[in-house]
Scaffold this motif. Sequence first.
Motif, PDB file in Angstrom:
ATOM      1  N   GLU A 186       0.847  -1.197   0.000  1.00 36.74           N
ATOM      2  CA  GLU A 186       0.000   0.000   0.000  1.00 36.74           C
ATOM      3  C   GLU A 186       0.878   1.241   0.000  1.00 36.74           C
ATOM      4  OE1 GLU A 186      -3.204   0.111  -0.369  1.00 36.74           O
ATOM      5  OE2 GLU A 186      -3.911  -1.887   0.175  1.00 36.74           O
ATOM      6  N   GLN A 210      -5.804  -6.236   1.646  1.00 30.45           N
ATOM      7  CA  GLN A 210      -5.990  -6.261   0.203  1.00 30.45           C
ATOM      8  C   GLN A 210      -5.894  -7.653  -0.433  1.00 30.45           C
ATOM      9  OE1 GLN A 210      -6.965  -3.665  -1.586  1.00 30.45           O
ATOM     10  NE2 GLN A 210      -7.039  -4.932  -3.419  1.00 30.45           N
ATOM     11  N   LYS A 213      -8.510 -10.191   0.741  1.00 33.33           N
ATOM     12  CA  LYS A 213      -9.900  -9.995   0.279  1.00 33.33           C
ATOM     13  C   LYS A 213     -10.035 -10.374  -1.182  1.00 33.33           C
ATOM     14  CE  LYS A 213      -9.876  -4.916  -0.363  1.00 33.33           C
ATOM     15  NZ  LYS A 213     -10.646  -3.701  -0.131  1.00 33.33           N
ATOM     16  N   ARG A 232       0.594   0.985   9.197  1.00 32.04           N
ATOM     17  CA  ARG A 232       1.511   1.552   8.199  1.00 32.04           C
ATOM     18  C   ARG A 232       2.571   2.381   8.917  1.00 32.04           C
ATOM     19  NH1 ARG A 232      -2.942   2.985   3.405  1.00 32.04           N
ATOM     20  NH2 ARG A 232      -3.941   0.971   3.608  1.00 32.04           N
ATOM     21  N   GLN A 246     -10.134   0.500   9.131  1.00 34.62           N
ATOM     22  CA  GLN A 246     -10.825   0.744   7.869  1.00 34.62           C
ATOM     23  C   GLN A 246     -12.065  -0.134   7.785  1.00 34.62           C
ATOM     24  OE1 GLN A 246      -8.166   0.077   4.510  1.00 34.62           O
ATOM     25  NE2 GLN A 246      -7.759   2.260   4.474  1.00 34.62           N
ATOM     26  N   HIS A 460      -2.706   0.956  -6.027  1.00 36.25           N
ATOM     27  CA  HIS A 460      -1.800  -0.145  -5.713  1.00 36.25           C
ATOM     28  C   HIS A 460      -1.732  -1.051  -6.932  1.00 36.25           C
ATOM     29  CE1 HIS A 460      -5.456  -2.298  -5.019  1.00 36.25           C
ATOM     30  NE2 HIS A 460      -5.716  -1.681  -3.888  1.00 36.25           N
ATOM     31  N   SER A 497     -10.892   0.168  -6.179  1.00 33.63           N
ATOM     32  CA  SER A 497     -10.714   0.001  -7.619  1.00 33.63           C
ATOM     33  C   SER A 497     -11.302  -1.319  -8.070  1.00 33.63           C
ATOM     34  CB  SER A 497      -9.229   0.027  -7.989  1.00 33.63           C
ATOM     35  OG  SER A 497      -8.521  -0.997  -7.319  1.00 33.63           O
ATOM     36  N   GLY A 540     -13.274  -3.456  -5.176  1.00 36.74           N
ATOM     37  CA  GLY A 540     -13.612  -3.171  -3.780  1.00 36.74           C
ATOM     38  C   GLY A 540     -13.243  -1.778  -3.371  1.00 36.74           C
ATOM     39  N   ALA A 542     -12.042   0.643   0.487  1.00 36.86           N
ATOM     40  CA  ALA A 542     -11.816   0.716   1.937  1.00 36.86           C
ATOM     41  C   ALA A 542     -11.816   2.169   2.346  1.00 36.86           C
ATOM     42  CB  ALA A 542     -10.479   0.081   2.301  1.00 36.86           C
TER      43      ALA A 542
END
Length: 595
Positions: A186, A210, A213, A232, A246, A460, A497, A540, A542
């Motif tokens: 990310e 990410q 999922k 992060r 998130q 990403h 995205s 999806g 977030a």
Amino acid sequence: MEASPWATALRTHACGELRAEHAGREVRLCGWIANRRDHGGIFFLDLRDRFGLVQVTVDPECKEADEAMLALAASLRAEDVVCCRGRVCLRPESQVNPDRETGEIEVVATDLEVLTRAETPPIDLFDDAETGTELRLKYRYLDLRRRPMLRALEARAAFVTALRRSLEGLEFLEVETPILTKTTPEGARDYLVPSRIHKGSVYALPQSPQIFKQILMLSGVDRYYQIARCFRDEDLRADRQPEFTQCDLEMSFVEEEDVMRAVETAVAAAFEEAFGVEVELPMPRISYGEAMRRFGSDKPDLRFGLELVEASDFAAGTGFRVFDGAVEDGGAIVGLRVPGGASLSRKEIQALEECAREHGAKGLAWCKVGGGELTGPLARWFEGGRREVLCEGMKAAEGDLCLFAAGRRSRAQRILGAVRTALGAKLGLADPKVRRFCWVTDFPLFEWSEERERYEFCHHPFTAPKDLEADLAAEPETRLSRAYDLILNGWELGSGSIRIHDPEVQRRVFRFLGMEEEEAQAKFGFLLEAFRYGAPPHGGFAFGIDRIVALGLGLTNLREVIAFPKTTTAACPMTGAPSVVDPAQLEELGWRLDS
Ligand code: ASP
């Protein structure tokens, strides 16, 4: 009357729930002493719990109030924890306190017991106390006793509950994904956790769920969501936390509109329930190109106009090198008209210039329109007929201020976008009570990193390019992606995205980003392999719970809506984390520190 939902073995009611209708009832209450007043031998105690404050009166006239009870009342100090029995009485008309929900009644004490004594709190516990951040975080357990803090936690919980309900109504399935995992790209640094069993190896804490999922889509989960903690390791700013929450979701067999519709439906429902603010649907959709052109930002604040103007056509050719050079080099001149802005002082304009400089400008060109004349540094380049052309192009009238930036188009737009935001705040154009959501779509696929001197992914590397056939290396900056962001009042709430679901395309993207096959295999081999076994088209989104709750409550500091946040240096003053590690623990892990 029904029993109180807050009744326990120690109390019959919560302090904050008592109303006139409870008059005449015998109650037992527990709470903290918020305040004690002694009015000539009668003690007024404000007893506080999460649900509010109630006045308890210890009155020598009351037959149950013996010497011991009066002495105990006299000894009470702020934040002592007490339990009291008493009778709910209506206050005389003249003593009703309309500012307090329990203000029509008082509880006349018949028995009083101290459960625990409190030392003097090291910070103020008033609602509007102005204690410094460091101290508030060190004594967070006390800071959280303040009503605005408890209200924020309640609003946050209400928001998440409503979000869950809404997403479940849309057939999303909540699935947990691992915290001890492998790197997720990310764009931030990973927090690493050494493995004791696999010496020399580490887990990474997820920057987001990410990859999991996307894999869940391969597994046929179809609609996934999770209220997910993400980690992060970035250089912190006031509005960032090293760990944050998130609402993360993913859907199969979808296009952009499907995801945006699901997200906005859930967000609007939760927003209305938690903050009582109605959200108009559908939220406006604006392409990245349009957002940059009109607002100079990919997170436009739609609460006010003040739109940018493409001025290259009518502001070039005057001999002013900065403008002419920009257009000759393929760049642009971008303008911003500030209605009535001619009344801004030189100092105020200097502050705007400073803002432009902070965003990479060398300066800001400007002129004022007044008395049929132009004034200011630009005026001498626009005399006679040129003045009219400029005013017409800018739609500028008497009393207006015109600001300009010139150079690479996107840069000039961003500079004036920042100036526009500063002006919105300065001129009070951005009404804090208004909430304007919008979607920004069609983002570029790549952006040039000045720092690393190479193209990097805007979102990403799992984001699908708009045109799957196109050669990525040919004019990479013009390639668009299928990414979209959700914006509220100029703040980015989240991104998502439509993903790549063809392993060949995914390999091509990795390759373009300079990732060799071997590296791609080592990092994401399992994902590329999974894609070989029937991947559904999927996409999806977030969004940050902390940010949306803060904005819902009209706050900008995320710390106000997180129970135990970190400081800007990623530390926790209350627990002392991060802390020095015991050498024996390191040895067990097979690690040695150099310093
Ligand atoms: N994983 C992304 C993020 O955390 C969101 C997404 O693409 O769904 O920003």
